[in-house]
Design a protein around this motif. Structure first.
Motif: not given
Ligand code: 5GP
Length: 210
Positions: A34-36, A38-40, A50-52, A78-80, A100-102
Motif C-alpha cells: 500500500v503506497s502513501c 498526498t492526493r485526496p 488503497d493508499y495511506y 507526492l507518492y511513495g 508505481i510510476d516510471v
Molecule cells: P492514482 O492517483 O491514479 O491512483 O495513481 C496515479 C499514478 O501514481 C499511477 O501512475 C500510479 O502508478 C502512481 N503511483 C501509485 N503509487 C505510487 C507509489 O508508491 N510510487 C510512485 N512512484 N508512483 C505511484
C-alpha cells in the motif's frame, strides 16, 4: 520460495491497478504494498487499503527519515513506497506487487535490484484516451495533466524487462502471472539449486563406482 518485488507500470488508465487486483484475488503467493500519497481520496477509496493518505508535512517528514524505498511527484501529488510495506509482504513469503510510476520504478530497482519490471501497454492510443476520459472523477485540468504524464510514461518502456499488452484483461492477467512463475524459476533466485544438483551428481557418481 524466494519472494521478489513485481513492479507494474503503465500510463494512467492503462489497467495496471485492475491487473494487480485480479492477481491478488487469484494467487495466495502475491501481496500488495500500500503506497502513501498526498492526493485526496476518491470516492470509495479506503485509507490503508488503497493508499495511506498523508498530509504533505507528514509525507515530507517520513521522506526525510528515509522511510521510502522510492518517491515521486505524479500529477502534482507526492507518492511513495514505504520500505516497511515491502518488507512486510516479502516477510510473509509473498511476492510484492506494486503499482508505481516510471520515476519510482527506476529508484525502486536501485533499492531492490531483484525486482521484476513489467510495463502494461494499452492496445491503442484511442483505447487509452477512452479509458482516461471514462474515469469521470477528474476535472478537465486534471485530465490534461494525466495526458502529459501518459506521454512521459510511454517514453520509459525501454527500461522494463517485460511488456504486456492489455487488449484482453484475462490474457493480460495470465501473462503477468506467467512472468511471476517464470521469474521464480530463474536459477539465480533458487536458493538450494547448487546443493540439489550436487546431490543428484553424487548419486549418479556412486552408481558409476559400483
Ligand atoms: P492514482 O492517483 O491514479 O491512483 O495513481 C496515479 C499514478 O501514481 C499511477 O501512475 C500510479 O502508478 C502512481 N503511483 C501509485 N503509487 C505510487 C507509489 O508508491 N510510487 C510512485 N512512484 N508512483 C505511484
Amino acid at each position: 520460495m524466494n519472494p521478489f518485488p513485481v513492479i507494474l507500470s503503465a500510463p494512467s488508465g492503462g489497467g495496471k491497478t485492475t491487473i494487480a487486483r485480479r492477481l491478488l484475488a487469484l494467487r495466495t503467493d502475491v501481496g500488495y504494498s500500500v503506497s502513501c500519497t498526498t492526493r485526496p481520496p476518491r470516492p470509495n477509496e479506503v485509507h490503508g487499503r488503497d493508499y495511506y493518505f498523508l498530509p504533505t508535512a507528514e509525507f515530507l517528514e517520513r521522506q526525510q527519515r528515509g522511510e521510502f524505498a522510492e518517491s515521486a511527484v505524479v500529477h502534482g501529488h507526492l507518492y511513495g513506497t514505504l520500505r516497511s510495506e515491502v518488507r512486510r509482504v516479502l516477510g510473509e513469503g509473498k511476492h510484492v506487487i506494486m503499482d508505481i510510476d516510471v520515476q519510482g520504478a527506476a529508484q525502486f530497482r536501485t533499492a531492490f535490484p531483484e525486482s521484476v519490471l513489467i510495463y502494461v501497454l494499452p492496445p491503442s492510443g484511442e483505447v487509452l484516451l477512452e479509458r482516461l476520459k471514462g474515469r469521470n472523477t477528474e476535472s478537465r485540468e486534471s485530465l490534461k495533466q494525466r495526458l502529459i504524464s501518459a506521454l512521459a510514461e510511454l517514453q520509459a518502456v525501454p527500461m522494463y524487462q517485460y511488456v504486456v499488452l492489455n487488449d484482453d484483461l484475462d490474457r493480460a492477467v495470465a501473462s503477468v502471472s506467467g512472468i511471476i512463475d517464470a521469474e521464480g524459476l530463474r536459477r539465480e533466485r533458487l536458493q538450494n539449486v547448487e546443493r540439489d544438483v550436487r546431490r543428484i551428481i553424487e548419486r549418479l557418481e556412486r552408481e558409476l563406482d559400483t
